[in-house]
Design a protein around this motif. Structure first.
Motif, PDB file in Angstrom:
ATOM      1  N   GLY A   1      14.238  27.774 -12.858  1.00 60.40           N
ATOM      2  CA  GLY A   1      15.468  27.792 -12.076  1.00 60.40           C
ATOM      3  C   GLY A   1      16.553  26.892 -12.621  1.00 60.40           C
ATOM      4  N   ALA A   2      16.325  26.319 -13.818  1.00 64.30           N
ATOM      5  CA  ALA A   2      17.260  25.342 -14.377  1.00 64.30           C
ATOM      6  C   ALA A   2      18.286  26.005 -15.279  1.00 64.30           C
ATOM      7  CB  ALA A   2      16.495  24.284 -15.167  1.00 64.30           C
TER       8      ALA A   2
ATOM      9  N   ARG B   1       4.094  31.507  -9.130  1.00 70.14           N
ATOM     10  CA  ARG B   1       3.893  30.220  -9.805  1.00 70.14           C
ATOM     11  C   ARG B   1       5.208  29.482 -10.053  1.00 70.14           C
ATOM     12  NH1 ARG B   1       0.997  30.799 -15.046  1.00 70.14           N
ATOM     13  NH2 ARG B   1       1.974  32.848 -15.088  1.00 70.14           N
ATOM     14  N   HIS B   2       6.246  29.877  -9.350  1.00 71.15           N
ATOM     15  CA  HIS B   2       7.505  29.144  -9.391  1.00 71.15           C
ATOM     16  C   HIS B   2       8.296  29.436  -8.120  1.00 71.15           C
ATOM     17  CE1 HIS B   2       8.914  33.010 -11.279  1.00 71.15           C
ATOM     18  NE2 HIS B   2       9.903  32.818 -10.427  1.00 71.15           N
ATOM     19  N   VAL B   3       9.283  28.586  -7.853  1.00 67.83           N
ATOM     20  CA  VAL B   3      10.203  28.805  -6.734  1.00 67.83           C
ATOM     21  C   VAL B   3      11.295  29.752  -7.223  1.00 67.83           C
ATOM     22  CG1 VAL B   3      11.830  27.699  -5.158  1.00 67.83           C
ATOM     23  CG2 VAL B   3       9.713  26.516  -5.809  1.00 67.83           C
ATOM     24  N   PRO B   4      11.477  30.901  -6.569  1.00 64.09           N
ATOM     25  CA  PRO B   4      12.422  31.895  -7.082  1.00 64.09           C
ATOM     26  C   PRO B   4      13.873  31.437  -7.004  1.00 64.09           C
ATOM     27  CG  PRO B   4      11.500  32.603  -4.982  1.00 64.09           C
ATOM     28  CD  PRO B   4      10.743  31.379  -5.384  1.00 64.09           C
ATOM     29  N   GLN B   5      14.709  32.100  -7.786  1.00 66.20           N
ATOM     30  CA  GLN B   5      16.088  31.672  -7.968  1.00 66.20           C
ATOM     31  C   GLN B   5      16.882  31.678  -6.673  1.00 66.20           C
ATOM     32  OE1 GLN B   5      17.155  30.563 -11.089  1.00 66.20           O
ATOM     33  NE2 GLN B   5      18.825  29.741  -9.853  1.00 66.20           N
TER      34      GLN B   5
ATOM     35  N   PHE C   1      18.710  20.644 -13.525  1.00 67.11           N
ATOM     36  CA  PHE C   1      18.176  20.135 -14.788  1.00 67.11           C
ATOM     37  C   PHE C   1      16.659  20.062 -14.696  1.00 67.11           C
ATOM     38  CE2 PHE C   1      16.664  16.481 -17.284  1.00 67.11           C
ATOM     39  CZ  PHE C   1      17.178  16.769 -18.536  1.00 67.11           C
ATOM     40  N   ALA C   2      15.974  20.445 -15.766  1.00 66.64           N
ATOM     41  CA  ALA C   2      14.516  20.301 -15.846  1.00 66.64           C
ATOM     42  C   ALA C   2      14.189  19.563 -17.134  1.00 66.64           C
ATOM     43  CB  ALA C   2      13.834  21.670 -15.831  1.00 66.64           C
TER      44      ALA C   2
END
Length: 388
Positions: free
Chosen positions: A151-152, A39-43, A120-121
């Motif tokens: 990732g921010a 559920r997210h783009v990995p680092q 930045f998020a």
């Protein structure tokens, strides 16, 4: 095959090797089911987005940035979106340096002077009331839809402060990612891997000089900082829909010449309704894409000449973004329907594209209400603060 490498920035200065853009896109496409599960783009992939220049796109060269034009950045995002919409959505927040330029210049320099690839998020809504003690704000609350927060390194949250005249526009407070709590509650059928979770603060103290008015006047010089910040914020999201629709039509064309139907029906490529739908969709996508980029280039040339944008140009920037988002959603849905029974299989690229493009068009900057806002503005009717 033509190989692109990351432009400018640290890589050009010799601190990192050039990175193969085609290889990055191939990896993103190969791993996108993994991203959906997370559920997210990995680092490690966020790091590759940094290396190809997504987050330093509009950062001034004095800080190691690339100073891309808005159209060039949108084309970069569009290419990423063809590989994966969620990754392109996360990369789109490379636009952040444009509105972080509303911070005092020394704060902007502190951010990008230390790292031009800063991620930045922001979670602007709902703005939470902040108490003040001199020039320090104290705020608690929960903010929705903080895309890419996992990732921010910096996070912005919307605040409202009694007695501060922000012209009806929202104010954003900026603080390190480590000071916010992330509630990993993002659970959707579209843009699944954007990690658009809620963020939570409890009595966080933030100096006033780490706040800015979103959509307010920039404190930096240069054409990109005179470009309407709300327009470009909408454009970098809308272009994700264009790239997603492009993938959908490519997938449909590939399917059309493949195996025949299990019922014995003709190949998709031989069916008149598929032929007609593909043709209509190609034309619709090309038209929306042309309008989108034409409005951007027209405004950019005006700003490069040192002139101010007209009200009509500002409206067209927002209208072009709305048109692109909705055309992308309609084209991706048409491709899904034309794909027939095979499209309904879980994780099929046409189903993913339809849901991702639909999610783009649901965003507040691009939703149905923005047609009304554009029409009202074209007719010189009063509108909402910040539009166009």
């Amino acid at each position: 095959m033509t190989t692109d490498t990351a432009p400018g920035g640290p890589a050009a200065a010799g601190t990192e090797p050039a990175i193969d853009m085609d290889a990055v896109l191939a990896e993103i496409r190969r791993r996108r089911l993994e991203f959906e599960v997370l559920r997210h783009v990995p680092q490690d992939v966020v790091r590759k987005l940094q290396q190809i220049g997504c987050y330093r796109a509009f950062v001034p060269r004095e800080f190691g940035g690339d100073e891309l034009s808005p159209a060039d950045f949108c084309r970069l995002l569009e290419r990423i979106a063809v590989a994966d919409a969620s990754t392109a959505w996360v990369a789109s927040f490379g636009v952040s340096s444009v509105y972080l330029a509303g911070l005092p210049p020394e704060r902007f320099a502190e951010i990008y002077g230390n790292d031009p690839d800063t991620v930045f998020a922001g979670a602007l809504f709902p703005p939470q009331p902040a108490r003040t003690n001199g020039d320090v704000l104290t705020v608690s609350g929960r903010w929705n839809y903080c895309s890419g927060v996992t990732g921010a390194s910096l996070v912005g949250v919307g605040v409202k402060v009694e007695g501060w005249d922000d012209g009806g526009l929202p104010r954003m407070a900026v603080l390190p990612r480590g000071r916010v709590t992330v509630d990993e509650n993002w659970d959707t059928i579209g843009l699944v891997a954007t990690g658009s979770h809620d963020v939570v603060l409890e009595d966080a103290e933030i100096p006033r000089d780490w706040t800015f008015v979103r959509g307010g006047k920039s404190r930096r010089e240069g054409a990109i900082f005179r470009y309407p910040s709300m327009a470009i914020a909408a454009q970098v999201l809308a272009v994700v829909g264009l790239g997603t629709a492009r993938e959908a039509l490519d997938v449909l064309a590939e399917m059309a010449g493949g195996d025949g139907s299990i019922t014995g029906a003709p190949l998709l490529a031989k069916r008149a309704y598929v032929q007609a739908e593909l043709a209509r969709s190609e034309a619709a996508l090309a038209g929306a894409r042309g309008f989108f980029y034409d409005t951007i280039e027209d405004a950019w040339q005006t700003l490069l000449a040192g002139d101010e944008l007209s009200q009509q140009q500002r409206i067209r920037l927002r209208l072009g973004a709305t048109s692109a988002a909705h055309a992308g959603a309609e084209v991706a849905r048409a491709a899904y329907v034309a794909g027939g029974t095979r499209s309904i299989v879980r994780h099929h690229p046409l189903g993913r594209a339809m849901n991702d493009a639909a999610a783009v068009a649901q965003h507040a900057f691009l939703g149905l209400g923005t047609w009304e806002s554009a029409g009202g503005a074209l007719l010189n009717q009063p509108g909402v603060p910040g539009y166009p």
